[in-house]
Motif scaffolding. Structure first.
Motif, short mmCIF file in Angstrom:
data_model
loop_
_atom_site.label_atom_id
_atom_site.label_comp_id
_atom_site.label_asym_id
_atom_site.label_seq_id
_atom_site.Cartn_x
_atom_site.Cartn_y
_atom_site.Cartn_z
N ILE A 19 48.30 -13.21 100.63
CA ILE A 19 46.94 -13.65 101.84
C ILE A 19 46.23 -12.43 102.49
O ILE A 19 46.92 -11.61 102.89
N ASN A 21 42.94 -11.74 105.67
CA ASN A 21 42.20 -11.71 106.40
C ASN A 21 40.53 -11.19 106.63
O ASN A 21 40.24 -10.77 106.60
N VAL A 25 39.36 -15.51 108.83
CA VAL A 25 39.13 -16.32 107.51
C VAL A 25 40.49 -16.49 106.47
O VAL A 25 40.30 -15.14 106.39
N ARG A 26 41.75 -16.55 106.29
CA ARG A 26 42.61 -16.57 105.51
C ARG A 26 42.24 -17.04 103.95
O ARG A 26 42.54 -18.30 103.94
N LYS A 27 42.67 -15.91 102.75
CA LYS A 27 42.84 -16.46 101.56
C LYS A 27 43.83 -15.69 101.02
O LYS A 27 43.76 -14.58 101.34
N GLU A 28 44.08 -16.46 99.54
CA GLU A 28 44.72 -15.71 99.08
C GLU A 28 43.83 -15.12 97.70
O GLU A 28 43.14 -15.69 97.29
N ILE A 29 44.42 -14.02 97.54
CA ILE A 29 43.46 -13.09 96.80
C ILE A 29 44.12 -12.66 95.04
O ILE A 29 45.62 -12.54 95.48
N GLY A 48 37.45 -13.26 94.92
CA GLY A 48 38.79 -13.30 95.20
C GLY A 48 39.36 -12.46 94.14
O GLY A 48 40.67 -12.83 94.40
N ARG A 76 31.96 -16.98 107.47
CA ARG A 76 33.20 -17.35 107.45
C ARG A 76 32.93 -19.17 107.27
O ARG A 76 33.33 -20.23 106.59
N LEU A 79 32.95 -19.31 103.14
CA LEU A 79 34.52 -19.22 102.83
C LEU A 79 35.36 -21.07 103.07
O LEU A 79 35.92 -20.89 102.42
N ASP A 80 34.94 -21.10 104.91
CA ASP A 80 35.60 -22.40 105.20
C ASP A 80 34.96 -23.75 103.79
O ASP A 80 35.85 -24.68 103.77
N SER A 82 34.59 -23.41 101.09
CA SER A 82 34.79 -23.35 99.40
C SER A 82 37.09 -23.94 99.82
O SER A 82 37.43 -23.56 100.86
#
Length: 82
Positions: A19, A21, A25-29, A48, A76, A79-80, A82
């Motif tokens: 995860i 930042n 925005v927090r995303k898994e990559i 990603g 942001r 990303l929000d 997607s």
């Protein structure tokens, strides 16, 4: 437009994933392309995937430049969505 941006690793999830930042925005990559990435490291992220590690000073300088251009707000929103 394709854009690779610095992101800080917040936690490791499944093997080879994390995860991050991305400007709030927090995303898994995927970390499949980067060896020995750890929590707290900065990585360059594109679609990603972490492409490489980046030192903190360079990451913060790049994020500041994006903020000054207003690019982080656009990022942001994308990303929000997607």
């Amino acid at each position: 437009m394709c854009l690779a941006i610095p992101a800080r690793i917040e936690s490791l999830t499944t093997p080879g994933n994390a995860i991050v930042n991305l400007g709030g925005v927090r995303k898994e990559i995927s970390l499949a392309l980067v060896d020995e990435a750890a929590v707290g490291d900065y990585v360059i992220v594109h679609v990603g995937y972490a492409l490489q590690k980046l030192d903190e000073e360079e990451a913060l300088r790049t994020l500041q430049a994006f903020a000054e251009m207003g690019a982080l707000d656009e990022l942001r929103e994308e990303l929000d969505a997607s």
